[in-house]
Design an enzyme around this catalytic site. Structure first.
Site, short mmCIF file in Angstrom:
data_model
loop_
_atom_site.label_atom_id
_atom_site.label_comp_id
_atom_site.label_asym_id
_atom_site.label_seq_id
_atom_site.Cartn_x
_atom_site.Cartn_y
_atom_site.Cartn_z
N HIS A 137 -3.84 -5.73 0.91
CA HIS A 137 -3.26 -5.97 2.36
C HIS A 137 -2.99 -7.35 2.29
CE1 HIS A 137 -2.44 -2.02 4.22
NE2 HIS A 137 -3.71 -1.60 3.46
N CYS A 155 0.72 -1.16 -0.08
CA CYS A 155 0.07 0.03 0.12
C CYS A 155 0.75 1.06 -0.05
CB CYS A 155 -1.00 -0.05 1.08
SG CYS A 155 -2.52 0.98 0.85
N GLU A 163 -1.79 -9.28 4.61
CA GLU A 163 -1.86 -9.73 5.83
C GLU A 163 -2.99 -10.14 6.49
OE1 GLU A 163 -1.27 -5.12 6.00
OE2 GLU A 163 -0.73 -6.63 4.64
#
EC number: 6.3.5.2
Length: 528
Positions: A178, A90, A180
């Site tokens: 993202h 990002c 994660e």
């Protein structure tokens, strides 16, 4: 033995530069799930420090800023010439693009938040085994307009032209999503690709290797000196007690201060478990009268916390002087505490990190500076789930490892308003029933926390054809991964009915039970 003479601790294989992202800690946790050691560091880390660590790979985290803002946080641009694989996530991707000659602009269509399918444009090691049109989690308002020389677009979404980019020659990669977060379907695949295929890390971060490396370090640090540990009975201090006992044996003394706010049967269980069953030296300090007297007439929650913390310090000082001398104090500080203590604020004038005051640890309540202890903190680079794994490997039983989180001030902040012995007895009994029924239903390990709260009001009821005027009990059961956010648990009505019936029939002075169905946010898990 001096601290500087200790053997060098393990360096991280993956270094995460934090630009203020709410997910930086989560990135580190996800990488460790692949059995690779990772650490979060400031975005201001120097090239010299990076070279000293010599990581296999570097991740640039997301962040709330825009790269084109005047004081947007940056990193040393020489990082991109180190020859170390880098993944920008990002904001991290946008920063990499800008620093290498590309351009970033506000999103031309609209900001992209939430789930979005990605379309894979070309093969890449980063997206290997990632299914085309799989869902990834987006959270950005800016977009890349022009890529730097040598970069290729490898994926896009409906609203984002450059959802993933790569420079295979320099091993520089970026994703606008993202990977994660749990909502990204193939997020862990992306992380594993970067960790293993691109950075060539070894999967050598395991519970066993941690214990093997840590025990000799503790012995080397402590030597033949005495160590004091404030034992609370939670998973952190319990794991630490087992670890230290394995490392230094009788050099360890645990101090359990019973402030009178524990759950039903816990003081007796802890003393029997540590002292009698496992022969770990525990000094039991009965300070119930001292603590309850200090809270007389106190109703404000923060004042209660402060009084309990200050009294804990006084008792701790007195007893450590009586039992000592001790040269070392062991604390169950975890890695999230270290990250938080390091600070995450950006100075709006300089764009650099602002140092923040290190917070006190809940087990010791913020010890005074004149206690001349050296610290032993062997858990300081572990996350909570890793501590549980270490505890299990050391022989801690499931009833401690899987114990629900319990606040430092204990039941004192689950009694709204003034605390007295009558209310404590009432809440202990109600709380025990809640946990007993949750365990019988096989739900205990599926729920993050399950407990009772006593309200400072009374309600009208009818029992045995007589009017009653008694306290209400609130049931609070939540599901969560880390306690940062939480949803109220959808417990079957039959179980809730059983809990409520038992409480009003078995607990004196209670005639009503209600269930809190507030998530976090907007509410918090605890009521005080």
């Amino acid at each position: 033995m001096s601290q500087t003479s200790l053997k060098k601790e393990r360096d991280p294989s993956i270094l995460i530069l934090d630009f203020g992202s709410q997910y930086s800690e989560l990135i580190a946790r996800r990488i460790r799930e692949t059995n690779v050691f990772s650490l979060v560091v400031s975005n201001c880390i120097s090239i010299k420090e990076i070279n000293n660590i010599n990581p296999k790979g570097i991740i640039l985290s997301g962040g709330p800023n825009s790269v084109y803002e005047q004081n947007a946080p940056k990193c040393d641009e020489k990082i991109f010439n180190l020859g170390i694989p880098i993944l920008g996530i990002c904001y991290g991707m946008q920063l990499m693009v800008k620093e290498l000659g590309g351009s970033v602009i506000p999103a031309t269509k609209k900001a992209e938040y939430g789930r979005a399918p990605i379309n894979i444009d070309q093969e890449s090691d980063l997206l290997s085994d990632v299914q085309d049109k799989s869902i990834m989690w987006m959270s950005h308002g800016d977009s890349i307009k022009c890529l730097p020389v040598g970069f290729n677009k490898i994926a896009h979404t409906e609203n984002t032209l450059h959802a993933a980019i790569s420079n295979d020659l320099k091993k520089l990669f970026g994703v606008q999503f993202h990977p994660e977060v749990i909502h990204s379907e193939y997020g862990m695949t992306v992380i594993k690709n970067f960790v293993y295929k691109i950075s060539c890390c070894a999967a050598d971060w395991t519970t066993e290797t941690y214990i093997e490396e840590t025990i000799p370090r503790i012995r080397e640090q402590v030597g033949n000196k005495k160590v004091l540990l404030a034992l609370s009975g939670g998973v952190d201090s319990s794991t630490l007690a087992f670890l230290l006992n394995k490392a230094i044996g009788n050099q360890l003394t645990c101090m359990f201060i019973d402030q009178g706010f524990m759950r039903k049967g816990e003081p007796e269980f802890l003393m029997n478990f540590f002292d009698k069953k496992f022969h770990i030296k525990v000094e039991y300090i009965n300070a119930r009268k001292r603590f309850i007297s200090k809270l007389k007439g106190i109703t404000e929650p923060e004042q209660k916390r402060k009084i309990i913390g200050e009294e804990f310090i006084r008792v701790f000082e007195e007893e450590s002087n009586r039992l000592g001398p001790f040269q070392y104090l062991a604390q169950g500080t975890l890695y999230p505490d270290v990250i938080e203590s390091a600070g995450t604020n950006i100075d709006p004038k300089t764009g650099e990190r602002i140092a923040v005051k290190i917070k006190s640890h809940h087990n010791v309540g913020g010890l005074p500076k004149d206690l001349q202890f050296k610290l032993v903190e062997p858990l300081r680079k572990l996350f909570k789930d890793e501590v549980r794994q270490v505890g299990a490997a050391l022989g801690l039983p499931a009833e401690i490892i899987k114990r629900h989180p319990f606040p430092g001030p204990g039941l004192a902040i689950r009694i709204l308003g003034e605390v007295n012995n009558e209310k404590l007895d009432c809440l202990r009994d109600a709380d025990w029933i809640v946990r007993d029924e949750i365990k019988k239903a096989g739900l205990y390990n599926e729920i993050w926390q399950a407990f009772a709260v006593l309200l400072p009001v009374k309600t009208v009821g009818v029992m045995g054809d007589k009017r009653t005027y008694a306290w209400p009990i609130v049931l609070r059961c939540v599901s969560s991964e880390d306690g940062m956010t939480a949803d109220w648990s959808k417990i079957p009505f039959k179980i809730l009915e059983r809990i409520a019936n038992r409480i009003v029939n078995e607990v004196i002075s209670v005639n009503r039970v209600v269930y809190d169905i507030t998530s976090k946010p907007p509410g918090t898990i605890e009521w005080e």
